[in-house]
Write a protein that holds these residues in place. Structure first.
Motif, short mmCIF file in Angstrom:
data_model
loop_
_atom_site.label_atom_id
_atom_site.label_comp_id
_atom_site.label_asym_id
_atom_site.label_seq_id
_atom_site.Cartn_x
_atom_site.Cartn_y
_atom_site.Cartn_z
N HIS A 47 0.87 -1.19 0.00
CA HIS A 47 0.00 0.00 0.00
C HIS A 47 0.89 1.23 0.00
CE1 HIS A 47 -3.43 2.49 1.90
NE2 HIS A 47 -3.55 2.43 0.59
N CYS B 7 0.72 4.14 3.07
CA CYS B 7 1.32 3.93 4.39
C CYS B 7 2.51 2.97 4.35
CB CYS B 7 0.28 3.41 5.37
SG CYS B 7 -0.19 1.69 5.06
N ASN C 187 2.55 -0.15 3.85
CA ASN C 187 2.33 -1.49 4.41
C ASN C 187 2.56 -2.56 3.34
OD1 ASN C 187 1.30 -3.31 6.55
ND2 ASN C 187 -0.31 -3.72 5.03
N CYS D 238 -6.64 -1.68 3.64
CA CYS D 238 -5.31 -1.78 4.24
C CYS D 238 -5.44 -2.15 5.73
CB CYS D 238 -4.55 -0.47 4.09
SG CYS D 238 -2.95 -0.52 4.92
N CYS E 89 -3.64 1.17 7.72
CA CYS E 89 -4.25 2.49 7.77
C CYS E 89 -5.76 2.46 7.48
CB CYS E 89 -3.55 3.46 6.81
SG CYS E 89 -3.85 3.06 5.08
#
Ligand SMILES: [Zn+2]
Ligand SMILES: [Zn+2]
Ligand SMILES: [Zn+2]
Length: 487
Positions: A226, A229, A231, A246, A249
């Motif tokens: 992602h 953020c 991730n 996600c 976030c």
């Protein structure tokens, strides 16, 4: 029924219609017939007959023209390789021509039929190569065959492999050795393949396994990155009721490439829970059932080979068997070299440079009259195999094994000498399978003793067999324990 009939070309045709132990039968000696006709209409029965009566492995039929019933044309599969024609009438013009061509060519190149029984892989390969030369089939081209041991096979070799004539390892060594000696030449590269290192078969199943526990129950999914953020976790962590959201976030993911991407695959082991990027690939052999790392697989080049002109000459020569065996084994040396070596070791020992014992083992075969028999190539081969770390030689109807038992730590060498004797006895048991009725195989060993002045006597004694062997085995012994040669 088995008879001999003359054809119009004046050739004597051995006609048979059912399985018959021809090589063992005293009634039909080799010199009584020139051609073989198997007159049986059944594919299966004809194959059974051909397993024993064929121009390669049968001593009496060696290189002779061989025909089977006309009705079997196109039905014999791999056996077609050893059949010169399909005919019922030995006076048919094509048949007469084929017979004359083969017999005249064999006479021209000096290929004769009378041979000993095939006892080893190498002996068989020479026999088969002679047959191929006799039929002018000197280009050996591997073919892909789903049912064959190594995937690529030369059909006529494969036919005999299936009949148990040789081991795959011997097959590869034979081609390598013949190429090194210039008797075969690789004319075209076909493919490099990877074989099972244990049994050399090609039929492998590739399995992806967990690098931690080695189990193959592994699930694979994509990793999602992602952008917003940063991730990076497996796809399932993003899955919320059918939507991608996600886990870090909590934003909904919309467009791949815009707000997220899938940079890699990740694997998770169902057995131990380990997650990993690179599974370990293993190869499971469908033949020997062993599992190997792919890095351990045995690479093997397959080429088209051609028998060279020099190769044809050497292979036809009656001495080839001996040359081939001795050159196969690194530990075989000339008798003169063995003698020099023993002399050198003896001098070193008496000069105090070597602590230990110098031994020479001798193996010989006696016939029923107690006479020594000429050395057999297969016997040397076997001794080379049983004593890979010793020098082996042959002369005077004796096969020799040289041994230096070093006494490095000042220990007693008695135990090593006993091991040497046990190994010699074991070799005799295996070699008994090479004997003919009435024969006995014996061994004795000589241990160097005395001093500098007795070296010559020791070397002279090497020429002679001992009247009191340390051990012996007979033809009957070999027959009483079938499989003794499989050790
Ligand atoms: Zn695992
Ligand atoms: Zn996020
Ligand atoms: Zn295998």
């Amino acid at each position: 029924m088995i008879t001999i009939q003359n054809n119009d070309g004046g050739r004597r045709v051995l006609l048979l219609d059912s399985p018959f132990a021809l090589d063992e039968s005293p009634d039909f000696p080799e010199f009584l017939f020139d051609v073989v006709l198997i007159a049986n209409g059944s594919v299966e029965e004809t194959k059974t007959i051909l397993n024993h009566i064929n121009p390669v492995t049968s001593s009496k039929c060696c290189y002779k023209p061989l025909f089977v019933s006309a009705t079997l044309k196109g039905k014999m599969g791999g056996y077609d390789e050893i059949i010169d024609g399909y005919a019922d009438d030995m006076n048919n013009i094509d048949v007469l021509t084929t017979i004359e061509n083969i017999i005249n060519y064999n006479t021209l190149i000096g290929l004769s039929a009378t041979e000993d029984p095939v006892m080893s892989s190498n002996q068989f390969f020479i026999r088969l190569t002679r047959y191929l030369i006799s039929r002018k089939k000197t280009v050996l081209e591997p073919q892909l065959d789903v049912t064959a041991s190594t995937g690529y096979v030369i059909p006529i070799f494969d036919l005999f492999y299936r009949l148990g004539q040789y081991e795959l390892s011997d097959y590869f060594v034979f081609f390598q050795s013949m190429t090194e000696k210039g008797m075969f030449r690789a004319t075209k590269f076909v493919n490099k393949v990877y074989l099972c290192p244990t049994c050399l078969h090609s039929h492998l199943l590739y399995i992806q396994t967990c690098p931690k526990c080695g189990m193959s129950s592994v699930r694979t999914e994509e990793v999602i990155h992602h952008f917003r953020c940063a991730n990076v976790t497996p796809e399932h962590t993003y899955n919320f009721g059918g939507q991608l959201r996600c886990p870090k976030c909590h934003k909904i993911l919309r467009h791949i490439g815009m707000d997220y991407d899938r940079p890699a695959l990740i694997h998770t082991c169902n057995t131990c829970g380990n997650t990993f990027i690179e599974p370990k690939t293993q190869a499971l052999c469908t033949c020997c059932k062993q599992k190997h790392e792919v890095e351990e697989l045995a690479p093997q080049d397959f080429n088209v080979y051609e028998v060279t002109a020099e190769g044809k000459q050497s292979i036809i020569s009656p001495n080839i068997g001996f040359t081939i065996y001795t050159e196969f084994y690194d530990n075989y040396i000339d008798y003169n070299r063995l003698v020099s070596r023993v002399r050198l070791l003896a001098e070193q020992k008496f000069a105090g440079n070597i602590e230990g014992d110098v031994l020479v083992g001798k193996i010989w075969i006696l016939n029923s009259k107690g006479e020594t028999m000429p050395i057999r190539p297969e016997e040397i081969e076997l001794v080379c195999r049983y004593f890979p770390n010793n020098k082996v030689s042959a002369a005077n109807n004796i096969t020799y094994v040289g041994s230096v038992i070093r006494d490095i730590r000042g220990q007693n060498t008695e135990e090593e000498i006993i091991n040497f004797q046990l190994m010699m006895s074991e070799t005799l048991r295996a070699a008994a399978a090479l004997l003919r009725p009435g024969e006995t195989i014996c061994y004795s060993y000589m241990k160097l003793q005395g001093n500098q002045s007795t070296i010559d006597d020791f070397i002279k004694e090497m020429d002679y067999i001992s009247p009191t062997p340390d051990d012996s085995a007979t033809f009957e012994h070999a027959n009483a324990t079938p499989g003794a040669d499989e050790a």
